[in-house]
Design a protein around this motif. Structure first.
Motif, short mmCIF file in Angstrom:
data_model
loop_
_atom_site.label_atom_id
_atom_site.label_comp_id
_atom_site.label_asym_id
_atom_site.label_seq_id
_atom_site.Cartn_x
_atom_site.Cartn_y
_atom_site.Cartn_z
N GLY A 70 43.04 35.64 48.96
CA GLY A 70 42.13 36.67 48.50
C GLY A 70 43.16 37.38 47.33
N VAL A 71 42.46 37.85 46.54
CA VAL A 71 43.22 38.47 45.30
C VAL A 71 42.76 39.81 45.12
N LEU A 72 43.24 40.66 45.46
CA LEU A 72 42.74 42.15 45.10
C LEU A 72 43.54 42.90 44.01
N ARG A 73 42.66 43.27 43.09
CA ARG A 73 43.31 43.92 42.21
C ARG A 73 42.88 45.53 42.23
N ALA A 74 43.76 46.02 42.63
CA ALA A 74 43.52 47.89 42.95
C ALA A 74 43.41 48.45 41.84
N GLY A 75 43.91 48.32 40.54
CA GLY A 75 43.58 48.87 39.28
C GLY A 75 43.87 50.25 39.45
N THR A 76 42.76 51.02 38.99
CA THR A 76 42.78 52.31 38.90
C THR A 76 42.55 53.20 40.16
N GLY A 77 42.32 52.34 41.23
CA GLY A 77 42.53 52.91 42.75
C GLY A 77 41.11 52.30 43.46
#
Length: 190
Positions: A70-77
C-alpha cells in the motif's frame, strides 16, 4: 492506538542521513485491531503486508493481503485508519518525507502476483526505490545493494546490503531493499 497493536521501530534516523527515510516499523496487529483514526501530512507511508490482511480505512477501503504493498501519500493532509482482518496482520510500515508536499492525498495498492515473485515496486518517486521479493523455501536469491529488511520464520531484521557485490537471502523469506537518495534534505537536523 489499539491495544491489539505491537509496534517495533527497526530503523529511525532522525538526522536526515537516510535522505527521505523517517522510519521503518514492524507492526503486528491482532484480528480486528487497528491504529485508531489518525492524521498524516507531508509523508508517504509504504505498507508491505508480510502476513494476514489489512483494511485501509480511507478512500475505497481496499484490503491488502500478504505480499501487497500500500502506498499512501498524505500530501496536504488526511485522516485514516488501518484495521487487521480476521487473520490479524504483520506489516512493515516505511515512512518517507514526501517528495511533493502540495499534492492531494491518495492511496494505491500494488497487488502481489505469484508470477512476479521479485522486482521493483513503482513508488512514483526518484529519491526512494523499493525492491521486494518473496523467496520460497530453500531458494536463494541475490538482492540489490541498499537498506535490507528481511522477514523469515516470524523474525524481522534490518541492515545494509553491501554496496559492492550482492547480498543473498535463502527462503522462506520476504525481503525488502530500500535504495535511498542520501542527499541531506532541507528538513534535516544539523
Amino acid at each position: 492506538m489499539d491495544e491489539g497493536l505491537m509496534s517495533r521501530h527497526l530503523v529511525e534516523p532522525d538526522d536526515g542521513s537516510a535522505g527521505p527515510l523517517l522510519r521503518i516499523a514492524e507492526d503486528r496487529l491482532l484480528p480486528g485491531a487497528g491504529y485508531g483514526s489518525h492524521h498524516h501530512a507531508d509523508v508517504d507511508v509504504v505498507a508491505v503486508v508480510l502476513s494476514g490482511s489489512l483494511v485501509h480505512g480511507w478512500g475505497s477501503r481496499p484490503t491488502l493481503r500478504a505480499g501487497d504493498v500500500g502506498v499512501l501519500r498524505a500530501g496536504t493532509g488526511m485522516v485514516h485508519d488501518e484495521v487487521a482482518g480476521a487473520d490479524g496482520a504483520h506489516v512493515l510500515q516505511t515512512y518517507l518525507r514526501t517528495a511533493t508536499p502540495a499534492q492531494q492525498p491518495g492511496h494505491r495498492v500494488v497487488r502481489w502476483t505469484a508470477g512476479a515473485r521479485r522486482g521493483w515496486v513503482d513508488l512514483g518517486r526518484t529519491d526512494a526505490r523499493l525492491w521486494l521479493a518473496r523467496v520460497p523455501t530453500d531458494e536463494t536469491v541475490a538482492v540489490p545493494p541498499g537498506l535490507r529488511v528481511v522477514s523469515s520464520g516470524g523474525r524481522v531484521w534490518a541492515g545494509p546490503v553491501p554496496a559492492v557485490g550482492e547480498g543473498r537471502v535463502t527462503g522462506p523469506a520476504t525481503v525488502c531493499v530500500w535504495q535511498l537518495d542520501r542527499t541531506r534534505p532541507l528538513w534535516a537536523v544539523e
